[in-house]
Write a protein that holds these residues in place. Sequence first.
Motif, short mmCIF file in Angstrom:
data_model
loop_
_atom_site.label_atom_id
_atom_site.label_comp_id
_atom_site.label_asym_id
_atom_site.label_seq_id
_atom_site.Cartn_x
_atom_site.Cartn_y
_atom_site.Cartn_z
N GLY A 47 -2.97 -3.95 -1.21
CA GLY A 47 -3.19 -3.26 -2.48
C GLY A 47 -2.12 -3.54 -3.52
N GLN A 51 -2.42 9.57 4.95
CA GLN A 51 -3.37 9.35 3.87
C GLN A 51 -2.91 8.21 2.98
OE1 GLN A 51 -3.77 12.57 1.10
NE2 GLN A 51 -5.17 11.43 -0.20
N ARG A 52 -3.77 7.19 2.84
CA ARG A 52 -3.48 6.12 1.90
C ARG A 52 -3.84 6.60 0.50
NH1 ARG A 52 -6.13 0.22 0.95
NH2 ARG A 52 -4.71 -0.36 -0.72
N ILE A 53 -2.97 6.35 -0.45
CA ILE A 53 -3.23 6.71 -1.84
C ILE A 53 -3.87 5.48 -2.47
CG2 ILE A 53 -2.19 7.43 -4.02
CD1 ILE A 53 0.05 8.71 -2.22
N GLU A 54 -5.19 5.52 -2.55
CA GLU A 54 -5.98 4.36 -2.96
C GLU A 54 -5.61 3.84 -4.35
OE1 GLU A 54 -8.00 2.70 -0.95
OE2 GLU A 54 -7.83 4.13 0.68
N SER A 55 -5.26 4.75 -5.26
CA SER A 55 -4.92 4.35 -6.62
C SER A 55 -3.60 3.58 -6.68
CB SER A 55 -4.82 5.57 -7.54
OG SER A 55 -3.68 6.35 -7.18
N GLY A 56 -2.77 3.73 -5.64
CA GLY A 56 -1.45 3.11 -5.65
C GLY A 56 -0.45 3.82 -6.54
N SER A 91 -11.47 10.48 -5.65
CA SER A 91 -12.22 9.24 -5.91
C SER A 91 -13.69 9.56 -5.93
CB SER A 91 -11.93 8.21 -4.82
OG SER A 91 -10.56 7.93 -4.76
N GLU A 124 0.85 -1.19 0.00
CA GLU A 124 0.00 0.00 0.00
C GLU A 124 0.88 1.24 0.00
OE1 GLU A 124 -2.49 -0.49 3.44
OE2 GLU A 124 -3.61 -2.12 2.52
N ARG A 178 -2.05 11.04 -6.83
CA ARG A 178 -2.40 11.20 -5.41
C ARG A 178 -3.41 12.29 -5.15
NH1 ARG A 178 2.42 13.19 -6.63
NH2 ARG A 178 3.07 15.27 -5.95
N PHE A 186 1.34 5.30 0.86
CA PHE A 186 0.87 6.36 1.74
C PHE A 186 1.61 7.65 1.46
CE2 PHE A 186 -0.51 2.64 3.93
CZ PHE A 186 -1.67 3.02 4.59
#
Length: 116
Positions: A49, A101-106, A115, A34, A111, A36
């Motif tokens: 992820g 903050q997790r960057i969901e898209s990876g 979403s 994941e 960033r 971040f």
Amino acid sequence: MRIIVYGTLRRKQGNSHWMTNGQWLGDHLIDGYELFSLGHYPGVVEGTGQVYCEVYRIDASTLGELDALRSKGGEYKRQLLQTPYGSAWLYVYQRSVAGRQRIESGDWLKRDAVSE
């Protein structure tokens, strides 16, 4: 030797000059991690992820410089992963990501994308 980069070391990013003497081999998605935001740069931790990366061939001198940059204060630790380009080093973040903050898209370059 090869290295996996996922943030400011990627092409056209703030620290991409560190890769000037490296040979870009291609893009790669790593599973089981994941991404971040740590402010002005990211950190990767093991997780569920995928993270979008670039793989480079570098020399020992460049790896030494990156080690000095990334390993200072124990913030990152190198881990060897398999890629389509051969085994490559990944700098894994060693501190807590609680409250980050997790960057969901990876993808560090996406960033700021919202979403829906």
